[in-house]
Design an enzyme around this catalytic site. Sequence first.
Site, PDB file in Angstrom:
ATOM      1  N   GLY A  18       0.889  -1.227   0.048  1.00 29.57           N
ATOM      2  CA  GLY A  18       0.001   0.125   0.018  1.00 29.57           C
ATOM      3  C   GLY A  18       0.838   1.227   0.051  1.00 29.57           C
ATOM      4  O   GLY A  18       2.032   1.230  -0.272  1.00 29.57           O
TER       5      GLY A  18
ATOM      6  N   HIS B  59       4.703   1.699  -8.090  1.00 33.62           N
ATOM      7  CA  HIS B  59       3.628   0.775  -8.062  1.00 33.62           C
ATOM      8  C   HIS B  59       2.859   0.927  -9.363  1.00 33.62           C
ATOM      9  O   HIS B  59       2.417  -0.205  -9.786  1.00 33.62           O
ATOM     10  CB  HIS B  59       2.606   0.982  -6.833  1.00 33.62           C
ATOM     11  CG  HIS B  59       3.206   0.800  -5.540  1.00 33.62           C
ATOM     12  ND1 HIS B  59       3.718   1.780  -4.696  1.00 33.62           N
ATOM     13  CD2 HIS B  59       3.790  -0.429  -4.834  1.00 33.62           C
ATOM     14  CE1 HIS B  59       4.000   1.443  -3.631  1.00 33.62           C
ATOM     15  NE2 HIS B  59       4.138   0.173  -3.625  1.00 33.62           N
TER      16      HIS B  59
ATOM     17  N   LYS C 212      14.084  -2.736  -7.826  1.00 33.56           N
ATOM     18  CA  LYS C 212      14.844  -1.885  -6.721  1.00 33.56           C
ATOM     19  C   LYS C 212      15.134  -2.890  -5.679  1.00 33.56           C
ATOM     20  O   LYS C 212      16.497  -2.525  -5.149  1.00 33.56           O
ATOM     21  CB  LYS C 212      13.928  -0.999  -6.205  1.00 33.56           C
ATOM     22  CG  LYS C 212      14.702  -0.054  -5.309  1.00 33.56           C
ATOM     23  CD  LYS C 212      13.598   0.989  -4.709  1.00 33.56           C
ATOM     24  CE  LYS C 212      12.866   0.405  -3.661  1.00 33.56           C
ATOM     25  NZ  LYS C 212      12.184   1.153  -2.796  1.00 33.56           N
TER      26      LYS C 212
END
Length: 282
Positions: free
Chosen positions: A31, A37, A149
């Site tokens: 979230g 995202h 990442k």
Amino acid sequence: MLICRSVSECRQAIAGLRQNGQSVGMVPTMGYLHAGHMSLIKTAQAHADAIAVSIFVNPTQFGEAADLDAYPRDVERDLALLKEAGVAVVFLPEVETMYPSGDETIVETTRLANMLHGEVRPGHFRGVTTVVARLFNIVQPDVAVFGEKDYQQLQVIKRMVADLHMPVQIIGAPTVREADGLAMSSRNVRLSPEDRAAALVLSRALDAAEAVAADADATIEQLQAAIADTISAETRAALKGLDIVAAETLNTLTGPLTGPTAIMISVAFGDILLIDQRVVTP
């Protein structure tokens, strides 16, 4: 967009997609979504007909309760972003759903989880693989997308999927960065203005290493020195982990660069740990 909070609701929603002949892609998240995202979702949409996103702040991958409590949350904002992005299903489980009473099963890659960044964050990758395995069992996606990442995490999940014969294709997506070069992370919002400016040292350190790698006679030790010197010049930064390894196996390297090499760094700014990575070639 269907919002599911129970395992049965999620499985029913996925079954509906399957009945319509749609393949399913998944993007697991904790979230507090950002452009990174959204990039993962776009990548998943290029490989599957319908996308399922999970939002679950997984307690088993946090070393300290304070870090878990401080993790940023904004579910309503997240849902608005996911709806706009065209996501088909959002899975929003509670802790008790993912870790039911009496829970005692873990999933762990015994070598990959306990080396490199795993030494800086003991138990972290065990928590990641345990929750991702459970999410995969619930959603049963055809493909799942993770960011590059966290390079070690990507390799850990690929290993888990291969070892357990999970029928899901794992796709790595390039790191998305802010305009000034800082890798996007939900943790960035917790940085003070001073630490936010100082955090650019991560990308500067990777730039310095890549410049060294361009020399045909470059060595691993020279890359290590370039990174350590760059980080040490920033007084607000504390280098917590520096690993330079073979890109595919994560085996530790020494001496001359001979092939694709992954550089992974973790740097603390107070109690906030940031990570970044880059793959360089000689």
